[in-house]
Write a protein that holds these residues in place. Sequence first.
Motif, short mmCIF file in Angstrom:
data_model
loop_
_atom_site.label_atom_id
_atom_site.label_comp_id
_atom_site.label_asym_id
_atom_site.label_seq_id
_atom_site.Cartn_x
_atom_site.Cartn_y
_atom_site.Cartn_z
N ARG A 164 80.68 -87.74 -49.07
CA ARG A 164 82.30 -88.03 -49.19
C ARG A 164 82.93 -87.00 -48.33
N SER A 165 84.03 -87.70 -47.76
CA SER A 165 84.84 -86.66 -47.03
C SER A 165 86.10 -86.23 -47.96
N ARG A 166 86.72 -85.26 -47.33
CA ARG A 166 88.14 -84.97 -48.05
C ARG A 166 89.01 -84.20 -46.85
N PRO A 167 90.39 -84.32 -47.26
CA PRO A 167 91.19 -83.69 -46.03
C PRO A 167 90.80 -82.44 -45.89
N LEU A 168 90.98 -82.01 -44.60
CA LEU A 168 90.97 -80.82 -44.13
C LEU A 168 91.68 -79.69 -44.68
N ALA A 202 93.83 -88.05 -40.50
CA ALA A 202 92.61 -88.42 -39.81
C ALA A 202 91.65 -87.04 -39.85
N ALA A 203 92.40 -86.02 -40.05
CA ALA A 203 91.52 -84.65 -40.02
C ALA A 203 90.90 -84.36 -41.41
N ARG A 204 89.66 -84.59 -41.42
CA ARG A 204 88.78 -84.69 -42.44
C ARG A 204 87.35 -83.94 -42.26
N VAL A 205 86.79 -83.47 -43.50
CA VAL A 205 85.56 -82.85 -43.55
C VAL A 205 84.71 -83.26 -44.39
N CYS A 206 83.44 -83.18 -44.27
CA CYS A 206 82.50 -83.60 -45.39
C CYS A 206 81.64 -82.04 -45.40
N ASP A 207 81.45 -81.92 -46.94
CA ASP A 207 80.62 -80.53 -46.92
C ASP A 207 79.67 -80.91 -48.35
N LEU A 212 79.27 -76.99 -44.61
CA LEU A 212 80.10 -78.01 -43.89
C LEU A 212 79.21 -78.75 -43.10
N ARG A 213 79.14 -80.34 -43.38
CA ARG A 213 78.17 -81.12 -42.74
C ARG A 213 78.77 -81.91 -41.59
N GLY A 214 80.11 -81.92 -41.52
CA GLY A 214 80.78 -82.65 -40.43
C GLY A 214 82.21 -82.63 -40.43
N CYS A 215 82.97 -82.73 -39.34
CA CYS A 215 84.43 -82.74 -39.17
C CYS A 215 85.01 -83.84 -38.21
N VAL A 216 86.04 -84.37 -38.46
CA VAL A 216 86.73 -85.48 -37.87
C VAL A 216 88.04 -85.10 -37.41
N PHE A 217 88.81 -85.36 -36.34
CA PHE A 217 89.94 -85.09 -36.07
C PHE A 217 90.65 -86.31 -35.29
N GLY A 218 91.72 -86.60 -34.93
CA GLY A 218 92.43 -87.95 -34.48
C GLY A 218 93.64 -87.25 -33.59
N ARG A 219 94.30 -88.20 -32.96
CA ARG A 219 95.66 -87.73 -32.48
C ARG A 219 96.31 -89.36 -32.24
N ASP A 220 97.68 -89.26 -32.09
CA ASP A 220 98.56 -90.30 -31.62
C ASP A 220 98.25 -90.43 -30.09
N GLY A 221 98.64 -91.56 -29.68
CA GLY A 221 98.44 -91.74 -28.23
C GLY A 221 99.60 -92.72 -27.79
N ARG A 222 99.77 -93.01 -26.61
CA ARG A 222 100.78 -93.85 -26.05
C ARG A 222 100.75 -95.27 -26.29
#
Length: 311
Positions: A164-168, A202-207, A212-222
């Motif tokens: 399961r993931s959770r917010p960073l 979108a910034a989340r981690v899985c531990d 920590l087993r993984g992490c993900v990020f994101g960003r807005d774009g044009r």
Amino acid sequence: MGMEGDIVELGEADIADALALSMAAHWNQNAADWATMLRLGRGWGLRLRGEGGREVLAASTLALPYDGFAWISMVLVLPGQRGRGLAARLLRHALAWLAARGLTAVLDATPAGRPVYLKEGFVDTWGFVRYRREASAPRTTAPTAVAAASAAAPGPGPAASAPRSRPLTEADWPAIAALDAPAFGADRLPLLRTLAQRLPQAARVCDSDGGLRGCVFGRDGREAAQIGPLVAADDAVAQVLLADALAAVDGPVYADLCDHRGALLPALRGWGFAMQRPFTRMVHVAPERLESARAPGDPAACVLVAGPEHG
């Protein structure tokens, strides 16, 4: 501002012109992307006389320095100025700047750009493919059963629970650095912290108890959000992180999936993603080192890259 044809260093005052340059190429960067790259790295441009005698930013190149290497990106030329060698001139300027500092140049090339970079001494290492989900695609609401079943499959020891993931949180940053730096090849926490602020949902981690087993990020774009980087050695963890990040994002989305993580491709397609184009990660090396050339870091844990402008 230099004379016409002089290479000038880009700064905050040039962001609007730089954005116009990337928009002319139909790239996804917005003003925040340019501000981040110029704050963390160095940018150069060529200003030429346009219609009415007004100077315009006709070409650009950026370098994001890290420990031992630097990311080359935003090699752009206005459509009406292509074929004049402007990109090659700026690229060679950036390469000389990096060589003087002992930094190896790395970049992600489009199919159109790859032949140009091969001529300049870059070699292929590994690749990834850009996928796009349109705004009309069904929203991702939960991790798929495939990921959960994979994680919970019985093994020699006690059955593992579905990831399961959770917010960073702020407390996660040391563990994120320890996970991400070996995969990417250097500490890039300033960039990751910026991304976490750009698209916090979108910034989340899985531990787990083991860390920590993984992490993900994101960003807005044009024109679309971008999910990535995503770092996780385990496909089930990666799939849960991606599903949860996507569930928090509205509108069109880009995801740049590493070729060696093809096990996640069915999930991407099931979420409405379609292939856009491939990229090749390339490294600039001396001729005598061609056979031993490799990209920084350990790509095995890389799932989604941060985009060709960031690596």
